[in-house]
Write a protein that holds these residues in place. Structure first.
Motif, PDB file in Angstrom:
ATOM      1  N   VAL A   1       0.820  -1.080  -0.157  1.00 34.97           N
ATOM      2  CA  VAL A   1      -0.001  -0.039   0.013  1.00 34.97           C
ATOM      3  C   VAL A   1       0.714   1.211   0.110  1.00 34.97           C
ATOM      4  O   VAL A   1       1.659   1.546   0.798  1.00 34.97           O
ATOM      5  CB  VAL A   1      -0.934   0.064   1.167  1.00 34.97           C
ATOM      6  N   GLU A   2       0.837   2.126  -1.049  1.00 38.96           N
ATOM      7  CA  GLU A   2       1.395   3.262  -1.003  1.00 38.96           C
ATOM      8  C   GLU A   2       0.570   4.225  -0.422  1.00 38.96           C
ATOM      9  O   GLU A   2      -0.750   4.643  -0.900  1.00 38.96           O
ATOM     10  CB  GLU A   2       1.780   3.710  -2.451  1.00 38.96           C
ATOM     11  N   MET A   3       1.070   5.203   0.156  1.00 34.89           N
ATOM     12  CA  MET A   3       0.385   6.597   0.788  1.00 34.89           C
ATOM     13  C   MET A   3       1.338   7.452   0.923  1.00 34.89           C
ATOM     14  O   MET A   3       2.370   7.538   1.350  1.00 34.89           O
ATOM     15  CB  MET A   3      -0.341   6.222   2.295  1.00 34.89           C
ATOM     16  N   THR A   4       0.819   8.742   1.260  1.00 30.02           N
ATOM     17  CA  THR A   4       1.518   9.960   1.828  1.00 30.02           C
ATOM     18  C   THR A   4       0.819  10.590   2.825  1.00 30.02           C
ATOM     19  O   THR A   4      -0.442  10.619   3.139  1.00 30.02           O
ATOM     20  CB  THR A   4       1.681  11.165   0.513  1.00 30.02           C
ATOM     21  N   ARG A   5       1.511  11.184   3.762  1.00 28.56           N
ATOM     22  CA  ARG A   5       0.777  12.004   4.859  1.00 28.56           C
ATOM     23  C   ARG A   5       1.817  13.451   4.868  1.00 28.56           C
ATOM     24  O   ARG A   5       3.155  13.446   5.063  1.00 28.56           O
ATOM     25  CB  ARG A   5       1.172  11.396   5.984  1.00 28.56           C
ATOM     26  N   LYS A   6       1.113  14.382   4.837  1.00 25.96           N
ATOM     27  CA  LYS A   6       1.892  15.558   4.877  1.00 25.96           C
ATOM     28  C   LYS A   6       2.536  15.973   6.146  1.00 25.96           C
ATOM     29  O   LYS A   6       2.058  15.670   7.246  1.00 25.96           O
ATOM     30  CB  LYS A   6       0.477  17.081   4.864  1.00 25.96           C
ATOM     31  N   ARG A   7       3.787  16.426   5.988  1.00 35.32           N
ATOM     32  CA  ARG A   7       4.628  16.604   7.019  1.00 35.32           C
ATOM     33  C   ARG A   7       4.791  18.335   7.258  1.00 35.32           C
ATOM     34  O   ARG A   7       4.874  18.992   6.509  1.00 35.32           O
ATOM     35  CB  ARG A   7       6.120  16.393   6.528  1.00 35.32           C
ATOM     36  N   VAL A   8       4.502  18.632   8.420  1.00 30.13           N
ATOM     37  CA  VAL A   8       4.257  19.818   9.088  1.00 30.13           C
ATOM     38  C   VAL A   8       5.019  19.968  10.174  1.00 30.13           C
ATOM     39  O   VAL A   8       5.922  20.852  10.082  1.00 30.13           O
ATOM     40  CB  VAL A   8       2.810  20.164   9.518  1.00 30.13           C
ATOM     41  N   ARG A   9       5.128  19.071  11.343  1.00 34.73           N
ATOM     42  CA  ARG A   9       5.946  19.186  12.315  1.00 34.73           C
ATOM     43  C   ARG A   9       7.324  18.117  11.995  1.00 34.73           C
ATOM     44  O   ARG A   9       7.087  17.031  11.454  1.00 34.73           O
ATOM     45  CB  ARG A   9       5.247  18.804  13.742  1.00 34.73           C
ATOM     46  N   ALA A  10       8.384  18.426  12.985  1.00 37.56           N
ATOM     47  CA  ALA A  10       9.279  17.414  13.125  1.00 37.56           C
ATOM     48  C   ALA A  10       8.711  16.065  13.608  1.00 37.56           C
ATOM     49  O   ALA A  10       7.839  16.499  14.355  1.00 37.56           O
ATOM     50  CB  ALA A  10      10.476  17.913  13.593  1.00 37.56           C
ATOM     51  N   SER A  11       9.214  14.952  13.170  1.00 40.51           N
ATOM     52  CA  SER A  11       8.851  13.782  13.706  1.00 40.51           C
ATOM     53  C   SER A  11       9.177  13.667  15.243  1.00 40.51           C
ATOM     54  O   SER A  11       9.840  14.375  15.903  1.00 40.51           O
ATOM     55  CB  SER A  11       9.366  12.583  13.134  1.00 40.51           C
ATOM     56  N   LEU A  12       8.133  12.798  15.891  1.00 40.42           N
ATOM     57  CA  LEU A  12       8.594  12.683  17.359  1.00 40.42           C
ATOM     58  C   LEU A  12       9.813  12.240  17.695  1.00 40.42           C
ATOM     59  O   LEU A  12      10.520  12.631  18.854  1.00 40.42           O
ATOM     60  CB  LEU A  12       7.477  11.569  17.914  1.00 40.42           C
ATOM     61  N   ALA A  13      10.322  11.339  16.843  1.00 42.25           N
ATOM     62  CA  ALA A  13      11.750  10.791  17.021  1.00 42.25           C
ATOM     63  C   ALA A  13      12.785  11.898  16.961  1.00 42.25           C
ATOM     64  O   ALA A  13      13.914  12.329  17.673  1.00 42.25           O
ATOM     65  CB  ALA A  13      12.099   9.796  15.919  1.00 42.25           C
ATOM     66  N   GLU A  14      12.574  12.746  16.127  1.00 39.80           N
ATOM     67  CA  GLU A  14      13.436  13.951  15.751  1.00 39.80           C
ATOM     68  C   GLU A  14      13.464  15.010  16.983  1.00 39.80           C
ATOM     69  O   GLU A  14      14.421  15.764  17.237  1.00 39.80           O
ATOM     70  CB  GLU A  14      13.105  14.933  14.515  1.00 39.80           C
ATOM     71  N   ARG A  15      12.025  15.191  17.640  1.00 38.60           N
ATOM     72  CA  ARG A  15      11.966  16.123  18.738  1.00 38.60           C
ATOM     73  C   ARG A  15      12.501  15.533  20.099  1.00 38.60           C
ATOM     74  O   ARG A  15      12.644  16.463  20.820  1.00 38.60           O
ATOM     75  CB  ARG A  15      10.512  16.580  18.969  1.00 38.60           C
ATOM     76  N   LEU A  16      12.588  14.213  20.073  1.00 36.69           N
ATOM     77  CA  LEU A  16      12.799  13.731  21.378  1.00 36.69           C
ATOM     78  C   LEU A  16      14.291  12.986  21.236  1.00 36.69           C
ATOM     79  O   LEU A  16      14.728  12.621  22.423  1.00 36.69           O
ATOM     80  CB  LEU A  16      11.855  12.729  21.883  1.00 36.69           C
ATOM     81  N   THR A  17      14.765  12.771  20.137  1.00 44.50           N
ATOM     82  CA  THR A  17      16.188  11.977  20.183  1.00 44.50           C
ATOM     83  C   THR A  17      17.116  12.784  19.336  1.00 44.50           C
ATOM     84  O   THR A  17      16.535  13.600  18.446  1.00 44.50           O
ATOM     85  CB  THR A  17      15.833  10.500  19.683  1.00 44.50           C
ATOM     86  N   GLU A  18      18.473  12.278  19.071  1.00 47.31           N
ATOM     87  CA  GLU A  18      19.377  12.863  18.296  1.00 47.31           C
ATOM     88  C   GLU A  18      19.975  11.625  17.834  1.00 47.31           C
ATOM     89  O   GLU A  18      20.156  10.688  18.527  1.00 47.31           O
ATOM     90  CB  GLU A  18      20.047  13.861  18.908  1.00 47.31           C
ATOM     91  N   PRO A  19      20.930  11.863  16.840  1.00 49.30           N
ATOM     92  CA  PRO A  19      21.861  10.592  16.325  1.00 49.30           C
ATOM     93  C   PRO A  19      22.850  10.426  17.547  1.00 49.30           C
ATOM     94  O   PRO A  19      23.328  11.375  17.979  1.00 49.30           O
ATOM     95  CB  PRO A  19      22.515  11.426  14.951  1.00 49.30           C
ATOM     96  N   CYS A  20      23.396   9.045  17.555  1.00 47.25           N
ATOM     97  CA  CYS A  20      24.149   8.626  18.776  1.00 47.25           C
ATOM     98  C   CYS A  20      25.747   8.944  18.068  1.00 47.25           C
ATOM     99  O   CYS A  20      26.047   8.308  17.266  1.00 47.25           O
ATOM    100  CB  CYS A  20      23.905   7.306  19.034  1.00 47.25           C
ATOM    101  N   ALA A  21      26.109   9.896  18.893  1.00 48.39           N
ATOM    102  CA  ALA A  21      27.713  10.046  18.492  1.00 48.39           C
ATOM    103  C   ALA A  21      28.674   8.637  18.477  1.00 48.39           C
ATOM    104  O   ALA A  21      29.676   8.499  17.836  1.00 48.39           O
ATOM    105  CB  ALA A  21      28.209  11.045  19.370  1.00 48.39           C
ATOM    106  N   ALA A  22      28.311   7.755  19.412  1.00 50.15           N
ATOM    107  CA  ALA A  22      29.131   6.644  19.569  1.00 50.15           C
ATOM    108  C   ALA A  22      29.020   5.649  18.424  1.00 50.15           C
ATOM    109  O   ALA A  22      30.004   5.034  18.139  1.00 50.15           O
ATOM    110  CB  ALA A  22      28.528   5.932  21.051  1.00 50.15           C
TER     111      ALA A  22
END
Length: 495
Positions: A379-400
């Motif tokens: 199934v192909e679908m799209t959802r409009k992106r308005v805000r940063a994702s929850l993962a982007e807001r609560l987490t960040e890339p791990c330097a380790a």
């Protein structure tokens, strides 16, 4: 039971729950974070004729992106699509609004077409004309709304009448338009006084926007944790929904509001790759640079073959369709989404699953489109992106691990530590705590007397523990200050 839970402690955080399930999570970001709906005073830094775009300094450390279609029309300059250089010039100052938040790799997108949203109206201060929601179908009601709104508009301004305006009396519509017009006048005054690029206003702030959207969807209760935010919510409801004051309740429990509702645990689950389904199946959600891929699995399903299997698989897919719609909204996932449902043989069952997915997605504030099922059953679908994702807001890339994994943002880890200590201080009447912190978090927490300057709920004795994960901490003692000091001193001697 649909609840809006609001806490103003340590920054505004809002949870929208339905039947104890977390549906949406919003926060009032601070600092240089750019949120959708924010209004900025910006300076055109560069005009790129080749891509019909401009880059705008809005004072947040990263230039925003402006496409020609999001500029205001100027004097007629010939036929055909206008050029970006005809609309804006380098060095020009503009009032602009964020229409899409930036991500870790993309700049925020802005528009010069300002819109201020209310519960019943969307005010367009720079675009002339008005329009009605297509969902208002009764001709008599459309005529009534036209007779109310049209005489209220001045030259050069416009309004979109939202679906919720159907049946609303003239006085309430008039009052809301006056309120939105006053907000715009305030933005203009700020812009006139502004000397450098920066934020000058916003769409209705996070509390107002969350109340507006939740009331439109249906709401049974608004629970607010602290007194200041409670008064703010009261004021907002007075303007937009005085009839909803009866839904408002002040949280008075001993536990923090979000602990009582289990919100923190639900947020942890929303960051995981696997999502369990009620019948033993599960989803696997993987995010790539280009798209999000969701796989539906039977899990513990052990049904037989033939028609029995087809019925069980269809039931799992129907449940998965509902959960996928919730997860996309909760995790704020936008862009392309590919879903691999479990194979079904009968076309009618495939249609049932697609219809269920579309119905559940229709509840979402962010628009989405289901493009159907491919020959491979995807199934192909799209959802409009308005805000940063929850993962982007609560987490960040791990330097380790060179960005292959993600860890909680340092400020989010510190906020969680603060919340946990506050709960322990209330429940145990503690004076002090001994806390082990990762090397990443250790310098961010002041101990002993200095902790009071950070408004910690009790005195903190800290110790660095290199073996902890970068976003982790461990509370090893909570109680009397003398004992905490003795334990801390003992730890120092051993190290």
């Amino acid at each position: 039971m649909r609840q809006l839970a609001i806490s103003g402690k340590g920054g505004v955080r809002i949870a929208y729950l339905a039947d104890e399930q977390l549906i949406e999570w919003r926060t009032q970001e601070t600092g240089e974070h750019v949120s959708a709906g924010d209004v900025y005073y910006g300076r055109i830094a560069d005009v790129k004729q080749g891509i019909q775009s401009a880059f705008v300094d809005i004072g947040c450390g990263q230039n925003a992106y402006l496409y020609v279609d999001d500029t205001l029309p100027g004097p007629a300059m010939g036929k055909g699509k206008p050029s970006i250089s005809e609309r804006v010039q380098a060095g020009q100052y503009v009032i602009c609004q964020v229409i899409k938040e930036g991500s870790e790799r993309k700049a925020p997108k802005i528009s010069l077409k300002i819109s201020l949203q209310g519960r019943y109206l969307v005010y367009l201060p720079l675009e002339e004309g008005w329009s009605l929601s297509r969902k208002i179908s009764a001709s008599e009601e459309r005529q009534r709304l036209e007779q109310i709104i049209s005489p209220l508009l001045g030259s050069g301004e416009g309004v979109i009448v939202r679906t919720e305006a159907a049946g609303v009396e003239r006085e309430r519509l008039t009052s809301e338009l006056a309120y939105l017009r006053a907000r715009w006048e305030g933005v203009c005054q700020q812009a006139h006084a502004q000397k450098t690029p920066g934020r000058i206003g916003g769409d209705l702030d996070v509390v107002e926007a969350a109340l507006r959207d939740a009331l439109a969807e249906g709401l049974d209760e608004v629970v607010v944790e602290d007194a200041t935010t409670y008064r703010q919510v009261q004021a907002v409801l007075d303007v937009f929904a005085s009839d909803a004051q009866r839904l408002l309740r002040k949280h008075t429990g001993k536990q923090p509001l979000f602990d009582e509702l289990g919100v923190e645990a639900k947020l942890e689950q929303a960051l995981r790759r696997e999502v369990p389904l009620g019948n033993g199946g599960y989803l696997v959600m993987d995010r790539t640079e280009a798209m999000t891929v969701i796989d539906v699995n039977t899990g513990s399903f052990t049904g037989g073959g033939g028609q029995q299997r087809e019925q069980a698989v269809t039931a799992t897919n129907l449940e998965a369709a509902k959960e996928i719609a919730r997860q996309l909204r909760l995790r704020d996932i936008g862009g392309i989404v590919i879903i691999d449902f479990i194979d079904m043989k009968e076309p009618t069952n495939k249609e049932r699953v697609l219809a269920t997915l579309k119905k559940e997605l229709a509840r979402d504030v962010a628009p989405s489109t289901v493009h159907g099922m491919t020959a491979l059953g995807l199934v192909e679908m799209t959802r409009k992106r308005v805000r940063a994702s929850l993962a982007e807001r609560l987490t960040e890339p791990c330097a380790a691990c060179q960005g292959r994994g993600r860890v909680l943002r340092a400020e989010e880890s510190i906020r969680r530590l603060h919340t946990e200590l506050a709960g322990l201080a209330r429940s145990q009447q503690a004076e002090a705590a001994v806390v082990e912190l990762s090397a990443r978090l250790f310098p961010l927490v002041d101990d002993e007397e200095a902790a009071a300057e950070q408004s910690w709920p009790l005195r903190i004795y800290k110790r660095e523990e290199p073996r902890l994960a970068p976003d982790s901490y461990r509370i090893t003692y909570v109680g009397q200050a003398a004992e905490a000091e003795r334990l801390s001193e003992s730890n120092r001697k051993r190290t």
